[in-house]
Design a protein around this motif. Structure first.
Motif, PDB file in Angstrom:
ATOM      1  N   PRO A  79      13.341   3.385  -0.279  1.00 13.46           N
ATOM      2  CA  PRO A  79      13.073   4.240  -1.447  1.00 13.46           C
ATOM      3  C   PRO A  79      11.804   3.815  -2.174  1.00 13.46           C
ATOM      4  O   PRO A  79      11.288   4.558  -3.005  1.00 13.46           O
ATOM      5  CB  PRO A  79      14.303   4.015  -2.344  1.00 13.46           C
ATOM      6  N   MET A  80      11.312   2.622  -1.884  1.00 13.55           N
ATOM      7  CA  MET A  80      10.128   2.080  -2.542  1.00 13.55           C
ATOM      8  C   MET A  80       8.870   2.467  -1.767  1.00 13.55           C
ATOM      9  O   MET A  80       8.897   2.578  -0.541  1.00 13.55           O
ATOM     10  CB  MET A  80      10.207   0.555  -2.624  1.00 13.55           C
ATOM     11  N   SER A  81       7.788   2.675  -2.494  1.00 13.66           N
ATOM     12  CA  SER A  81       6.525   3.051  -1.866  1.00 13.66           C
ATOM     13  C   SER A  81       5.829   1.826  -1.286  1.00 13.66           C
ATOM     14  O   SER A  81       6.045   0.691  -1.728  1.00 13.66           O
ATOM     15  CB  SER A  81       5.615   3.743  -2.878  1.00 13.66           C
ATOM     16  N   GLN A  82       4.992   2.077  -0.309  1.00 11.45           N
ATOM     17  CA  GLN A  82       4.192   1.023   0.300  1.00 11.45           C
ATOM     18  C   GLN A  82       2.737   1.450   0.294  1.00 11.45           C
ATOM     19  O   GLN A  82       2.406   2.591   0.621  1.00 11.45           O
ATOM     20  CB  GLN A  82       4.650   0.763   1.740  1.00 11.45           C
ATOM     21  N   GLY A  83       1.850   0.550  -0.084  1.00 10.99           N
ATOM     22  CA  GLY A  83       0.436   0.848  -0.087  1.00 10.99           C
ATOM     23  C   GLY A  83      -0.004   1.588  -1.337  1.00 10.99           C
ATOM     24  O   GLY A  83       0.729   1.704  -2.322  1.00 10.99           O
ATOM     25  N   ASP A  84      -1.214   2.115  -1.282  1.00 13.89           N
ATOM     26  CA  ASP A  84      -1.799   2.832  -2.407  1.00 13.89           C
ATOM     27  C   ASP A  84      -0.971   4.065  -2.748  1.00 13.89           C
ATOM     28  O   ASP A  84      -0.582   4.836  -1.873  1.00 13.89           O
ATOM     29  CB  ASP A  84      -3.229   3.233  -2.044  1.00 13.89           C
ATOM     30  N   ARG A  85      -0.704   4.274  -4.029  1.00 11.26           N
ATOM     31  CA  ARG A  85       0.163   5.379  -4.444  1.00 11.26           C
ATOM     32  C   ARG A  85      -0.399   6.741  -4.049  1.00 11.26           C
ATOM     33  O   ARG A  85       0.347   7.687  -3.811  1.00 11.26           O
ATOM     34  CB  ARG A  85       0.366   5.351  -5.961  1.00 11.26           C
ATOM     35  N   ALA A  86      -1.706   6.858  -3.934  1.00 13.22           N
ATOM     36  CA  ALA A  86      -2.307   8.140  -3.577  1.00 13.22           C
ATOM     37  C   ALA A  86      -1.954   8.537  -2.142  1.00 13.22           C
ATOM     38  O   ALA A  86      -1.858   9.724  -1.824  1.00 13.22           O
ATOM     39  CB  ALA A  86      -3.820   8.079  -3.743  1.00 13.22           C
ATOM     40  N   LYS A  87      -1.780   7.529  -1.283  1.00 11.18           N
ATOM     41  CA  LYS A  87      -1.380   7.792   0.103  1.00 11.18           C
ATOM     42  C   LYS A  87      -0.267   6.834   0.485  1.00 11.18           C
ATOM     43  O   LYS A  87      -0.355   6.096   1.470  1.00 11.18           O
ATOM     44  CB  LYS A  87      -2.572   7.667   1.047  1.00 11.18           C
ATOM     45  N   ALA A  88       0.788   6.890  -0.283  1.00 14.74           N
ATOM     46  CA  ALA A  88       1.876   5.933  -0.127  1.00 14.74           C
ATOM     47  C   ALA A  88       2.662   6.170   1.161  1.00 14.74           C
ATOM     48  O   ALA A  88       2.773   7.295   1.654  1.00 14.74           O
ATOM     49  CB  ALA A  88       2.815   6.021  -1.327  1.00 14.74           C
ATOM     50  N   GLY A  89       3.217   5.076   1.666  1.00 15.15           N
ATOM     51  CA  GLY A  89       4.143   5.131   2.792  1.00 15.15           C
ATOM     52  C   GLY A  89       5.465   4.511   2.394  1.00 15.15           C
ATOM     53  O   GLY A  89       5.725   4.255   1.209  1.00 15.15           O
TER      54      GLY A  89
END
Length: 452
Positions: A360-370
């Motif tokens: 459920p948590m984002s990975q990497g830059d929020r603009a292009k999150a994984g």
């Protein structure tokens, strides 16, 4: 040895030997299915982007992930990083009379919502790709155990006279394509005749399936006869089951020289069928592999394993999921519809899932999150004989982190598949190094609630 000789003799007279049987005693109860098609979405398809809608993720997008969920938990690449909640990147819709809730990026699978059972409470034990595939396929984290397809063909044999009982197909596209090792369809300590046979995506599906120039079918049968005689002589001196396997595999390879070219000739498929799959046939795409899976099922192959390598979305999951869904959506749905139209779905089980889910948590830059790898809760769907259609089972918590309701472990999935095939998972064993091994090891329970 006499049986091997008779088989070779009848083969060269143009008569096919009997369909390969399984071991004595199976099936040990009534079957609801005869075969399995496993559509493996390799790389970890994100449940929270596909089948498990969580309003809380939308409401709390960008907020810190509560430590109460993650403290002390195993995390892959996000270990020690700032953890922030990421909302689903595409809208969800309710499909069919059953109102199955899933992503709008899978409209064709949405169109078969009333034919599938979605399990939203899967859990596994391995958080890295290779070991997670190994666990999903063999029930154990380390290499060396037989794969699910090998166990099933060992127990039940094959209904196909001129094709392997266990066939593997691969495709890729949509994201980073993690490698798939051949041990994922290996027979482990079972006799090697039960291992999967990988068909190549381009060119000849099986290497050397055609004789080279100047070698006739009579020449080839003479060679097989000579090799068979040598193997039987060795068998008289050495009590080794691999020798009988060798004879059987030479015979099968000889028959495949006739059956495989016909199998992969899509010229007799009506245009409306090709259009339904979105396939041209024989191009190595996921859609073509789904159509080929139907043709394999028609010919009695017991276990068909498709891998699509394209779900490893550590970054830019919004565009990545859309692209990967576009590659697998139409073919997956078409396979269910095609089997149903031909009266084969009632005796076939289709599985659709990856080796784990995504955080459920984002990975990497929020603009292009994984999203990172996740094992505490993920989704899959099933369709076919004996499965409740248009049905949802199990649930994760409010943020989609952990399965909390009707949890289904990989061992439970294996036990349920074997049960549907008419096999008590506690009885299908093989003695090796002084111990009776089984696919579910010492675990597993049948998930009766998803069965009709």
């Amino acid at each position: 040895m006499g049986l091997g000789s008779l088989a070779l003799t009848s083969l060269f007279k143009g008569r096919l030997p009997a369909v390969a049987p399984g071991i004595s005693g199976f099936p040990d109860h009534s079957q609801t299915i005869k075969r399995v098609i496993f559509l493996c979405q390799a790389g970890g398809a994100a449940h929270l982007e596909l089948f498990d809608y969580k309003q809380a993720l939308v409401d709390r997008d960008g907020e810190p992930m509560p430590e109460s969920f993650t403290k002390g938990q195993q995390i892959a690449q996000l270990q020690g990083k700032e953890l922030r909640i990421l909302a689903p990147q595409h809208p969800f819709k309710k499909y069919g009379k059953s109102g199955q809730h899933m992503t709008s990026t899978l409209p064709h699978i949405g169109g078969i919502a009333d034919d599938i059972c979605i399990i939203r409470s899967m859990v596994t034990e391995q958080i890295n790709h290779d070991t997670a595939h190994t666990f999903m396929n063999t029930g154990f984290r380390s290499a060396g155990r037989p794969s699910m397809g090998s166990w099933i063909t060992y127990g039940l044999g094959s209904e196909s006279e001129d094709l392997p009982g266990f066939v593997v197909l691969t495709s890729e596209g949509g994201a980073q394509s993690q490698p798939i090792a051949a041990r994922q369809w290996h027979s482990g300590f079972l006799p090697s005749r039960y291992q999967g046979v990988k068909f190549q995506s381009g060119g000849e599906p099986v290497s050397y399936v055609r004789n080279p120039p100047g070698v006739s079918r009579d020449n080839q049968s003479g060679l097989i006869d000579a090799v068979g005689k040598l193997n039987r002589i060795q068998g008289e001196m050495i009590d080794d089951p691999e020798i009988s396997t060798r004879i059987a595999q030479y015979e099968l390879a000889f028959r495949m020289q006739m059956s495989v070219p016909e199998l992969v000739d899509f010229s007799n498929e009506p245009q409306h069928v090709l259009d339904m799959y979105g396939a041209t046939g024989g191009d190595g795409s996921y859609a073509s592999n789904c159509l080929l899976a139907r043709r394999l099922a028609e010919r009695g192959v017991r276990f068909i394993h498709l891998y699509h390598r394209g779900w490893d979305h550590h970054g830019d999951i919004k565009n990545g999921v859309k692209e990967t869904c576009g590659l697998v959506d139409r073919g997956s749905a078409a396979l269910v519809k095609d089997l149903k139209q031909r009266g084969l779905l009632d005796e076939t089980l289709i599985l659709w899932c990856g080796e784990f889910g995504r955080t459920p948590m984002s990975q990497g830059d929020r603009a292009k999150a994984g999203r990172d790898h996740h094992i505490k809760g993920f989704s899959m769907w099933m369709a076919g004989g004996g499965v409740k259609p248009g049905f949802s089972y199990g649930a994760t918590d409010e943020l989609g982190y952990a399965a909390v309701d009707n949890v289904v472990h990989v061992h439970d999935l294996h036990a349920t598949i074997l049960h549907m095939l008419g096999i008590d998972h506690t009885r299908l064993t093989y003695r090796f190094q002084g111990r009776d091994f089984r696919l579910t090891d010492v675990h597993g329970k049948v998930v009766d609630d998803i069965l009709v």
